[in-house]
Design an enzyme around this catalytic site. Structure first.
Site, PDB file in Angstrom:
ATOM      1  N   HIS A 181      -4.624   8.134   4.612  1.00  0.00           N
ATOM      2  CA  HIS A 181      -3.659   7.115   4.618  1.00  0.00           C
ATOM      3  C   HIS A 181      -4.070   6.123   6.189  1.00  0.00           C
ATOM      4  O   HIS A 181      -4.149   6.863   7.006  1.00  0.00           O
ATOM      5  CB  HIS A 181      -2.196   7.351   4.559  1.00  0.00           C
ATOM      6  CG  HIS A 181      -1.371   6.423   4.919  1.00  0.00           C
ATOM      7  ND1 HIS A 181      -1.413   5.025   4.180  1.00  0.00           N
ATOM      8  CD2 HIS A 181      -0.198   6.139   5.910  1.00  0.00           C
ATOM      9  CE1 HIS A 181      -0.502   4.177   4.703  1.00  0.00           C
ATOM     10  NE2 HIS A 181       0.282   5.107   5.399  1.00  0.00           N
TER      11      HIS A 181
ATOM     12  N   HIS B  57      -3.550   2.253   8.319  1.00  0.00           N
ATOM     13  CA  HIS B  57      -3.081   0.855   8.071  1.00  0.00           C
ATOM     14  C   HIS B  57      -4.312  -0.022   8.642  1.00  0.00           C
ATOM     15  O   HIS B  57      -3.990  -0.923   9.585  1.00  0.00           O
ATOM     16  CB  HIS B  57      -1.837   0.775   9.345  1.00  0.00           C
ATOM     17  CG  HIS B  57      -0.680   1.491   8.879  1.00  0.00           C
ATOM     18  ND1 HIS B  57       0.564   0.711   8.742  1.00  0.00           N
ATOM     19  CD2 HIS B  57      -0.491   2.527   8.459  1.00  0.00           C
ATOM     20  CE1 HIS B  57       1.262   1.618   8.147  1.00  0.00           C
ATOM     21  NE2 HIS B  57       0.721   2.454   7.976  1.00  0.00           N
TER      22      HIS B  57
ATOM     23  N   ASP C 177     -20.122  -1.337  -6.743  1.00  0.00           N
ATOM     24  CA  ASP C 177     -20.594  -0.128  -6.348  1.00  0.00           C
ATOM     25  C   ASP C 177     -19.715   0.933  -5.926  1.00  0.00           C
ATOM     26  O   ASP C 177     -20.177   2.362  -5.713  1.00  0.00           O
ATOM     27  CB  ASP C 177     -21.551  -0.565  -4.841  1.00  0.00           C
ATOM     28  CG  ASP C 177     -22.843  -1.154  -5.443  1.00  0.00           C
ATOM     29  OD1 ASP C 177     -23.335  -0.879  -6.594  1.00  0.00           O
ATOM     30  OD2 ASP C 177     -23.471  -1.708  -4.455  1.00  0.00           O
TER      31      ASP C 177
ATOM     32  N   HIS D 199       2.800  -1.911   2.354  1.00  0.00           N
ATOM     33  CA  HIS D 199       2.653  -0.815   3.256  1.00  0.00           C
ATOM     34  C   HIS D 199       1.083  -0.874   3.638  1.00  0.00           C
ATOM     35  O   HIS D 199       0.963  -1.359   4.628  1.00  0.00           O
ATOM     36  CB  HIS D 199       3.128   0.190   2.506  1.00  0.00           C
ATOM     37  CG  HIS D 199       3.196   1.703   3.286  1.00  0.00           C
ATOM     38  ND1 HIS D 199       3.974   2.727   3.360  1.00  0.00           N
ATOM     39  CD2 HIS D 199       2.287   1.976   4.560  1.00  0.00           C
ATOM     40  CE1 HIS D 199       3.645   3.736   4.088  1.00  0.00           C
ATOM     41  NE2 HIS D 199       2.761   2.868   4.993  1.00  0.00           N
TER      42      HIS D 199
ATOM     43  N   TYR E 212     -29.377   5.768  -8.036  1.00  0.00           N
ATOM     44  CA  TYR E 212     -29.142   5.256  -6.677  1.00  0.00           C
ATOM     45  C   TYR E 212     -29.145   6.629  -5.931  1.00  0.00           C
ATOM     46  O   TYR E 212     -28.506   7.650  -6.249  1.00  0.00           O
ATOM     47  CB  TYR E 212     -27.807   4.615  -6.758  1.00  0.00           C
ATOM     48  CG  TYR E 212     -27.629   3.897  -5.134  1.00  0.00           C
ATOM     49  CD1 TYR E 212     -28.032   2.578  -4.916  1.00  0.00           C
ATOM     50  CD2 TYR E 212     -27.286   4.704  -3.967  1.00  0.00           C
ATOM     51  CE1 TYR E 212     -27.824   2.199  -3.425  1.00  0.00           C
ATOM     52  CE2 TYR E 212     -27.028   4.313  -2.851  1.00  0.00           C
ATOM     53  CZ  TYR E 212     -27.330   3.100  -2.423  1.00  0.00           C
ATOM     54  OH  TYR E 212     -27.122   2.546  -1.306  1.00  0.00           O
TER      55      TYR E 212
END
Lengths: 230, 230, 230, 230
Positions: free
Chosen positions: C95, C97, C120, C169, C227
């Protein structure tokens, strides 16, 4: 084979990353040996901090077959090969997903010539290809990416235009060799950023007059160029 | 000759690059020796990381002839010479293609005074020249670039305005010497960026009142300035 | 216990900060030991420059109780636990910001697939959760944050979508382990930035066609991916 | 006198520059000794790379008279003094011309609470003062800058709001001491940038609901805070 070109191509790939044009492994530089008929290119998906000249892959310009190297060549190799065959005199090719040029490619628009910085680099707008058709995506996608670039240049003077945007994808740039191609990609990125910043002040900017475009392009790249040292 | 001025001019060119205002070789700083009638300026198209004081070129302020130096002077030298003759008291001049100031130049708009940061630097908007005419581009282009700047300053107080935008091209800035000119170019770039960021919040911002412009400019630059140390 | 996972989680937290995705202490990475039923996570509000593997906190995946560690676990731990239980096969969760992804979360909009860079990484848009209801905020807020993510994925294929925006958020991202989760968060941030830059050129961009999305996602992540190296 | 506070104030000024919030000499941090009635503040216009604790200036909180120090105090000292007298419990004050917060100040708008990053920092919008009147600019300008901030806080809870925008000028931020004030200024800058980036995706964003603002602010700063270590 082609040890010097491998060195150049490796160094150019590392410079591309150092110039901030590459995130993770999203970029590749190649060089061509037109006499021998070979392309030297970055391997696919290898981290930049471990990249050495001996990792570069040599493929046939004509067939794409690997001539030397233990690693798979960049998945974009077919695009590079088409470009070398379509663009006479080009010695190095770069593909990147650099931020500002890619944003223009994602908007499917050519970059208009909004100032002398652009005109010092490219005479006229930075062109954008058409979108690929579903069948061009389904089969030979990477070669067809080269094909729509070549198609776009059918009516353009290659000497005036060192870069292109592939619609919905990102930029390709080129030059006399791998290092010159990286310089073109770096300059394109700055020109794209300048155009984006100009749009934010004036949402409908007019291109600069043709006389000024010509003056700047030719004082730097024309037969009577007087920029730089002789 | 003029060894100290060459040192200053070289150091100011290197600082211009270190401040992030120059990509590749797109920028130049000069200094003037008004008593001797000479301008000292960066050579054309030389990479910054190899630049030394002995590479600086000395040209006649009056005629532009090279008085000392093995390299070609910057292709913008005629603009610098016109500026020194038009702008009394100026001892150093900078030209750059810095991102934010160039974007304003490309939009052909003066930068309005939107806050005290601007007012600390310049009293009134950062002016923008008119476009050059086709015939001014075709002949003596660089000298005519200086001419449109001088024309713009005919009705402006030079002491209040340390920089200008050349429409469709980019900024010029100046000061008492080469280092002060670089400081002006750096400040201009930040003021331009602040104005762009303000536009993004409020697309039609009003300039700050004249009283506040005057207060900030004079507390820093006026006869009774009380900013800084005595 | 779980010394190796603690090392991985600590290193991934430090990488998250080094990649520029974290200001101050606003971000956290965890890893899961599904066999033992434990989550290893960053402690709450500890500065990155002092962080060591032994500071990582081990909590029960099921109950959230601290099984080892002297410090409080991240206040977002309940969200991580819900995600591990809802998202089968996920071994690490991030998580952050980070600027651009958070701006999209604040605009409560999914990020449309505007180019191959996005394709991609993620097949389809980067989804955005619904807003939490007042009663979901008042009680068990962090667990409910996980719940709205799980709810959003009820109709999505987890293998195609390595990240989500929590409305109002910020982003969560995941992968096979803590390091892969950080790579996903870094890629998401660049994809978000590219989308923002595209909006500035074209305020109403169309997503790229499904064929091109599929081509790029599958050449990198599909069963016949070509790839990278084998 | 006040050697420890001078150290703190000097270090906080250097951190303000290191965090990228200061160009040239445009920023200042102070600390207060409420028992002795003194403010310790940066000298005016001194370069950051030469700044030492012994250069800090001690002035009377009440009268502004210099009590110790050979240099002139920051020209913004009267603003700092008014703030210390108006804002009970504040131990350190920062003024900066940081890019994003200044752009909001130049647009004369408060920063709405658009996400939890903002709510973690400030409960409600970041307020913006009214413009100063011509007579407030003409006389005691710096003290009147403090006065309009104090006026704005007459109806605000200081504990919820660690920063303010002075219209047409830039931000002030504060905290328990000089270092905490710098943290507030750094956080404000990021919150301002996030709000600008959000505007570019959605030009008319709605603030987040009061419940979510309260939840985030109180879990970090309320009496039952559970963010960080005890």
């Amino acid at each position: 084979m082609l040890e010097e070109l491998k060195e150049q191509v490796c160094r150019a790939n590392l410079r591309l990353a150092a110039e901030g044009l590459v995130m993770q492994t999203w970029g590749n530089v190649s060089g061509v040996d037109r006499d021998g008929g070979f392309v030297v290119i970055k391997p696919s998906g290898v981290p930049y901090d471990e990249m050495k000249p001996e990792h570069m892959v040599v493929v046939s310009l004509e067939t794409g077959e690997v001539a030397e190297g233990d690693l798979r060549p960049s998945s974009d190799t077919p695009t590079h090969r088409v470009l070398y065959r379509a663009l006479a005199g080009v010695g190095g090719v770069v593909h990147a997903h650099s931020l500002y040029a890619t944003a223009w490619a994602q908007s499917r628009r050519e970059i208009p010539c909004l100032g002398t910085t652009h005109a010092d680099f490219c005479f006229g707008p930075i062109p954008c290809t058409r979108q690929l058709k579903p069948e061009e995506i389904a089969e030979d996608y990477e070669a067809n990416t080269g094909k729509v670039i070549a198609e776009r240049f059918a009516s353009l003077d290659l000497k005036h235009t060192p870069a292109v945007l592939v619609a919905e994808h990102g930029p390709f740039a080129w030059g006399a060799g791998p290092d010159e191609a990286v310089t073109a990609a770096v300059t394109l990125e700055q020109v794209a950023r300048l155009a984006s910043e100009t749009l934010r002040i004036d949402p409908s900017p007019r291109p600069i007059p043709r006389e000024l475009q010509e003056k700047h392009f030719l004082r730097k790249h024309g037969p009577d160029a007087y920029y730089g040292q002789t």
